[in-house]
Design a protein around this motif. Structure first.
Motif, short mmCIF file in Angstrom:
data_model
loop_
_atom_site.label_atom_id
_atom_site.label_comp_id
_atom_site.label_asym_id
_atom_site.label_seq_id
_atom_site.Cartn_x
_atom_site.Cartn_y
_atom_site.Cartn_z
N GLN A 15 -65.95 -14.56 -62.93
CA GLN A 15 -66.04 -13.58 -62.16
C GLN A 15 -65.09 -13.72 -61.10
OE1 GLN A 15 -68.84 -15.24 -62.85
NE2 GLN A 15 -69.70 -14.20 -64.64
N ILE A 45 -67.22 -10.43 -55.89
CA ILE A 45 -68.40 -10.54 -55.50
C ILE A 45 -69.11 -9.44 -56.16
CG2 ILE A 45 -68.37 -9.26 -53.51
CD1 ILE A 45 -70.31 -11.33 -52.16
N ALA A 104 -70.75 -10.69 -59.46
CA ALA A 104 -71.40 -11.95 -59.29
C ALA A 104 -72.78 -11.90 -59.50
CB ALA A 104 -71.06 -12.64 -57.93
N ILE A 148 -75.93 -14.32 -58.08
CA ILE A 148 -75.94 -15.05 -57.02
C ILE A 148 -77.32 -15.62 -56.92
CG2 ILE A 148 -75.83 -15.25 -54.49
CD1 ILE A 148 -73.54 -13.31 -54.46
N LEU A 208 -76.42 -9.57 -49.25
CA LEU A 208 -75.84 -9.73 -50.49
C LEU A 208 -76.33 -8.87 -51.50
CD1 LEU A 208 -75.98 -13.65 -50.65
CD2 LEU A 208 -74.05 -12.52 -50.61
N CYS A 241 -73.42 -7.53 -54.45
CA CYS A 241 -73.36 -8.41 -55.66
C CYS A 241 -74.01 -7.63 -56.92
CB CYS A 241 -74.03 -9.85 -55.41
SG CYS A 241 -75.81 -9.92 -55.51
N ARG A 242 -73.97 -8.35 -58.16
CA ARG A 242 -74.43 -7.61 -59.22
C ARG A 242 -75.88 -7.87 -59.01
NH1 ARG A 242 -71.52 -8.80 -64.79
NH2 ARG A 242 -70.45 -6.78 -63.98
N THR A 272 -73.04 -17.14 -60.94
CA THR A 272 -71.89 -17.24 -60.49
C THR A 272 -71.83 -18.26 -58.95
OG1 THR A 272 -71.54 -15.14 -61.16
CG2 THR A 272 -69.76 -15.77 -59.70
N SER A 298 -70.32 -22.34 -56.19
CA SER A 298 -69.93 -21.20 -56.71
C SER A 298 -68.74 -21.49 -57.92
CB SER A 298 -69.30 -20.31 -55.72
OG SER A 298 -67.90 -20.50 -55.42
N VAL A 305 -65.58 -16.44 -55.85
CA VAL A 305 -66.12 -15.35 -54.98
C VAL A 305 -66.62 -16.47 -53.86
CG1 VAL A 305 -66.85 -14.17 -56.96
CG2 VAL A 305 -68.35 -16.02 -56.09
N VAL A 319 -68.53 -14.67 -50.38
CA VAL A 319 -70.13 -14.97 -50.21
C VAL A 319 -70.17 -15.52 -48.78
CG1 VAL A 319 -72.20 -16.25 -50.94
CG2 VAL A 319 -70.60 -15.10 -52.72
#
Length: 367
Positions: free
Chosen positions: A249, A252, A255, A257, A278, A282-283, A304, A348, A352, A356
């Motif tokens: 990835q 972010i 990502a 997380i 976050l 992020c995803r 990630t 990580s 990213v 982050v």
């Protein structure tokens, strides 16, 4: 010659977990076929399988796990280069770490349905069972039987609280620097005890061996999925003998997380700030309740990134090596390089990492 990583399983009357007899390490290059690239495999005995970490040197077409200087004198335990233990010694340390991990894993699996809480450590959310000290005792005995001169730091030997944890580590590192052997094993016998108590199959032993304060061998054994994560410094990271790498990835926004749900009040407040900052960028966010599995999964790309505000050395030592050897990045929350003494961490895929840390620092106010 592009040789794939190898995992050889052997059994004893159908029992794949049977202990094997030790197999001697070859310490001289073997000239099987001059002029041709023929691999020579150097095996080390494991509890239930052989995991071969790829050698780094190719001499006259023959692969060897021994540094050139060490081959001149097979009796030497330490390689001159980088003042680190020889490849042969590190393979032996890895062998013992895997054996100890599998023994502890068997105990965990034997009680996988859940365990009774016998004590609460720092607070009501920090749990201890009868199985935690049993696993640590098993690991310690396995290590010291093979390496009686090595030092050992286990979570269950230390009083609750981050102050006691930091003091115990400092004491061990200081005494280790003045010892003749310089090896210190740092162990969490069951990482994810709350998961273990409730029968959630996200708990496992995490074992690291350090040399002069630097992690040189790391093993995390997910006994519930029979996934063995291993790393030797400078040799790459592996799962069940297959090389692993961090995720690809780039941003972010893509990502996954991971983070913790810590028992300490200050850490909890910082984690809540982190979630708020976050989650929109992020995803998704995952909390799995085990630093060991989250670090192992960063190393093999399932996650990630993983960050925490406060952890002890036994929570992260093995995983830090796995992530680094898998091509990832592991730092303090201020971006400084990993140290066993650091308690704030971010691991990580590297791509990213800075973003982050920026979000945590500037948007969340995590300091």
């Amino acid at each position: 010659w592009d040789m794939k990583d190898v995992k050889l399983g052997i059994g004893d009357n159908g029992d794949s977990r049977a202990e094997e007899k030790a197999i001697a390490h070859h310490q001289q290059p073997v000239d099987i076929c001059p002029g041709h690239h023929v691999p020579v495999l150097f095996l080390c005995s494991l509890s239930s399988s052989f995991v071969l970490h790829p050698p780094t040197k190719l001499t006259s077409g023959i692969q060897s796990v021994m540094p050139q200087d060490s081959r001149k004198d097979p009796s030497r335990d330490m390689a001159v280069s980088q003042d680190l233990p020889s490849d042969a010694l590190l393979e032996q340390v890895l062998e013992v770490a895997i054996d100890a991990s599998r023994k502890a894993g068997d105990i965990i699996l034997g009680n996988a349905g859940g365990a009774e809480v016998t004590n609460r450590k720092a607070n009501s959310r920090d749990l201890l069972t009868l199985i935690d000290p049993l696993c640590e005792k098993t690991i310690k005995e396995t290590v010291l039987e093979r390496f009686p001169q090595h030092d050992f730091l286990g979570e269950e030997d230390v009083a609750p609280g981050k102050e006691a944890s930091a003091k115990a580590l400092e004491s061990k590192l200081s005494s280790n620097e003045n010892s003749g052997d310089n090896f210190l094993w740092i162990v969490d016998p069951i990482d994810g005890t709350t998961n273990f108590v409730h029968g959630i199959p996200l708990n496992m032993p995490s074992i690291a061996a350090t040399y002069k304060g630097e992690v040189v061998v790391g093993v995390i054994y997910d006994c519930h999925r029979d996934e063995l994560f291993t790393a030797i410094k400078g040799k790459g990271a592996f799962m069940n003998g297959e090389r692993i790498t961090v995720g690809a990835q780039e941003s972010i926004g893509d990502a996954i997380i991971a983070m913790g749900s810590p028992p300490g009040e200050e850490s909890m407040q910082m984690s809540l700030k982190g979630i708020q900052a976050l989650m929109p960028v992020c995803r998704t966010i995952r909390m799995l309740g085990s630093a060991a599995i989250m670090l192992a999964w960063v190393a093999n790309g399932r996650l990630t990134c993983y960050w925490e505000y406060d952890l002890s050395s036994w929570d992260i030592a093995a995983g830090a090596l796995l992530v680094s050897e898998a091509g990832g990045r592991f730092t303090d929350l201020d971006g400084s390089d990993f140290s066993l003494r650091a308690r704030k961490m971010c691991a990580s895929n590297g791509a990213v990492h800075d973003e982050v840390l920026r979000v945590l620092r500037e948007d969340a106010g995590v300091v």
